[in-house]
Design a protein around this motif. Sequence first.
Motif, short mmCIF file in Angstrom:
data_model
loop_
_atom_site.label_atom_id
_atom_site.label_comp_id
_atom_site.label_asym_id
_atom_site.label_seq_id
_atom_site.Cartn_x
_atom_site.Cartn_y
_atom_site.Cartn_z
N THR A 19 0.83 -1.21 0.00
CA THR A 19 0.00 0.00 0.00
C THR A 19 0.86 1.26 0.00
O THR A 19 0.60 2.21 -0.75
CB THR A 19 -0.92 0.01 1.24
OG1 THR A 19 -1.74 -1.16 1.22
CG2 THR A 19 -1.81 1.25 1.24
N LEU A 20 1.91 1.26 0.82
CA LEU A 20 2.82 2.41 0.87
C LEU A 20 3.53 2.62 -0.46
O LEU A 20 3.58 3.74 -0.99
CB LEU A 20 3.86 2.21 1.98
CG LEU A 20 4.97 3.26 2.05
CD1 LEU A 20 4.40 4.65 2.33
CD2 LEU A 20 6.01 2.88 3.10
N PHE A 21 4.06 1.55 -1.02
CA PHE A 21 4.80 1.67 -2.29
C PHE A 21 3.90 2.13 -3.42
O PHE A 21 4.32 2.94 -4.27
CB PHE A 21 5.45 0.32 -2.64
CG PHE A 21 6.54 -0.12 -1.70
CD1 PHE A 21 7.03 0.74 -0.72
CD2 PHE A 21 7.06 -1.40 -1.76
CE1 PHE A 21 8.04 0.33 0.16
CE2 PHE A 21 8.06 -1.81 -0.90
CZ PHE A 21 8.55 -0.96 0.06
N GLN A 22 2.67 1.65 -3.46
CA GLN A 22 1.75 2.07 -4.51
C GLN A 22 1.47 3.57 -4.43
O GLN A 22 1.48 4.26 -5.46
CB GLN A 22 0.43 1.29 -4.39
CG GLN A 22 0.49 -0.12 -4.91
CD GLN A 22 -0.89 -0.75 -4.96
OE1 GLN A 22 -1.79 -0.39 -4.22
NE2 GLN A 22 -1.06 -1.72 -5.84
N GLN A 23 1.24 4.08 -3.25
CA GLN A 23 0.96 5.50 -3.09
C GLN A 23 2.18 6.35 -3.44
O GLN A 23 2.04 7.41 -4.05
CB GLN A 23 0.51 5.81 -1.64
CG GLN A 23 -0.84 5.21 -1.27
CD GLN A 23 -1.99 5.95 -1.90
OE1 GLN A 23 -2.02 6.17 -3.11
NE2 GLN A 23 -2.95 6.35 -1.10
N GLN A 24 3.38 5.89 -3.06
CA GLN A 24 4.58 6.65 -3.38
C GLN A 24 4.85 6.68 -4.88
O GLN A 24 5.17 7.73 -5.45
CB GLN A 24 5.79 6.04 -2.65
CG GLN A 24 7.08 6.83 -2.80
CD GLN A 24 7.01 8.18 -2.13
OE1 GLN A 24 6.87 8.27 -0.92
NE2 GLN A 24 7.11 9.25 -2.90
N VAL A 25 4.69 5.53 -5.51
CA VAL A 25 4.91 5.45 -6.96
C VAL A 25 3.90 6.31 -7.71
O VAL A 25 4.24 7.02 -8.66
CB VAL A 25 4.84 3.98 -7.43
CG1 VAL A 25 4.76 3.90 -8.95
CG2 VAL A 25 6.05 3.20 -6.93
N ARG A 26 2.66 6.28 -7.28
CA ARG A 26 1.61 7.08 -7.92
C ARG A 26 1.88 8.57 -7.73
O ARG A 26 1.74 9.37 -8.66
CB ARG A 26 0.24 6.70 -7.35
CG ARG A 26 -0.93 7.23 -8.11
CD ARG A 26 -2.19 6.45 -7.78
NE ARG A 26 -2.57 6.60 -6.38
CZ ARG A 26 -3.47 7.47 -5.94
NH1 ARG A 26 -4.05 8.30 -6.79
NH2 ARG A 26 -3.78 7.53 -4.67
N ALA A 27 2.28 8.97 -6.51
CA ALA A 27 2.58 10.37 -6.24
C ALA A 27 3.80 10.84 -7.02
O ALA A 27 3.89 12.01 -7.40
CB ALA A 27 2.81 10.59 -4.75
N ASN A 28 4.74 9.93 -7.27
CA ASN A 28 5.94 10.28 -8.05
C ASN A 28 5.65 10.41 -9.54
O ASN A 28 6.52 10.80 -10.32
CB ASN A 28 7.03 9.22 -7.85
CG ASN A 28 7.65 9.26 -6.47
OD1 ASN A 28 7.38 10.17 -5.68
ND2 ASN A 28 8.48 8.28 -6.15
N GLY A 29 4.43 10.05 -9.94
CA GLY A 29 4.06 10.18 -11.35
C GLY A 29 4.52 9.03 -12.22
O GLY A 29 4.42 9.09 -13.45
N LYS A 30 4.97 7.93 -11.60
CA LYS A 30 5.45 6.77 -12.37
C LYS A 30 4.26 5.84 -12.66
O LYS A 30 4.19 4.69 -12.19
CB LYS A 30 6.54 6.04 -11.60
CG LYS A 30 7.79 6.89 -11.39
CD LYS A 30 8.89 6.12 -10.68
CE LYS A 30 10.13 6.97 -10.46
NZ LYS A 30 10.78 7.36 -11.72
#
Length: 470
Positions: free
Chosen positions: A125-136
């Motif tokens: 869940t954390l990695f998904q949110q970070q990746v999405r926020a990073n625009g990847k």
Amino acid sequence: MNRYKKLGWNTFIIGIGSMGSKFMIFLLVPFYTFYLSPSEYGQADILMMTISILIPIVTLSIADGVFRYTMDKASKKQVFSTACMILLIAGTILILLTPLLRSVPMLQNYYGLFLTLLIVQLWNTLFQQQVRANGKLILYSVSGLLMSGVLLVANVIFLKYYDMGVDGYLYANLLAFAVNTLVLFFGAKLYKLFSFRAVNKALLKKMLIYSLPLIPNAILWWVMQVSDRYILTFFLGIAANGLYTVAAKIPSLLSMLSSIFFQAWSISAIGEKLKQNDSFFTGVFTLFSCLFFVATEGIMLIVQPFSAILFSSAYHGVWQYVPFLLIAVLLSSFSSFLEVSYMVEKKTKQLLFTSLKGSVINVGLALLLIPTIGILGASIATLAGFLVTWLLRMKQIQFFNQIEFKKMFWMSMGLLITQSVYLSFAGNPSWWVQGMFALGLFVCQSTILVKKFGAFRGSKKVSQEGMVNR
């Protein structure tokens, strides 16, 4: 890039990956009905739903804070490292609580798998949110497609060839989430964002002020979506929950579209700090509601023959529980759309009041209706809970007056609710009656689209003439 085109592009990219994994979960439902009995499927579903509600509680919903503050251009390293510390502490506490948690009757036979799957999903869940926020978003989508492939193969191996039952179901999900988590971690090089020195207490305080109110909100949202299954199990047994679980999978087609759009919509709304009275906000809601009205009607028309073709004979009657659940998902999608407004303003506390009242209605009606009319009572209670939540949010952000083409909108809503009542209680619904409902809704939505695109062309023409005059 035009705001509508950018939103459409983000939705498309996220949809590629999300549609793969979420659609795969839906396609596996017939498979599960052949290799898991209603009681086994009910047990597996209860375990997975329990994990889903524990995630925001155990992590303090910090992943939502990561997304919001990364979008606010805060230091990515500080945001990610601070969140990782929360998860490391949370994982340690879960392991220390093993003797206590193992004593819970529901978990006794599956505790090792349950705990491992929970911890993996915390990080996922954390990695998904970070990746999405990073625009990847491309990586986000590719990892979702890979996850769906792993889930399919693992289920076939563990359930069909090894006949592992509930254990096989959990092992397949564990393997799929583990692969997805590793792909996100290494694909986005998230290891470069972590440092113990980057942990920031002041930032943590701000993130928690934002994310902590989302914990009870997530719990209450979960109550409306899942509490009925616990009440069903208590009054009617685990097999009844298995039937209800399969019925709820059909509307998941709609919730799948909603979750994909919400991920793209939150990026646009937060990135541009949209207000609910912005013409783009109301314009997107008009198009969004049109899509979901038509999609809901489409599923309503095929739900009866669809169930008979796809599910084993033990599950054929579940279609009667679907119509009210479809409307509940429609209302949940509308509520989620408005939720972005609270996220933009960082007014997450206000979400609690709407979710609280909706969940009280849901649980109260479930306790009243399930012993009286059985599984159908759970569907009605869920619809009522989401209806109250949506209406309260509409009132709270003063969105009633912002809705475009109000008469057609409310007429469409009325037609769908009336049709759901007819389908659920008719026993043998007439295709002629179904067709009349569908025709009425399609006329309403076609009228809205014609007027909306006419307005688009008019505003575009005015804009072009303005440029020429300059």
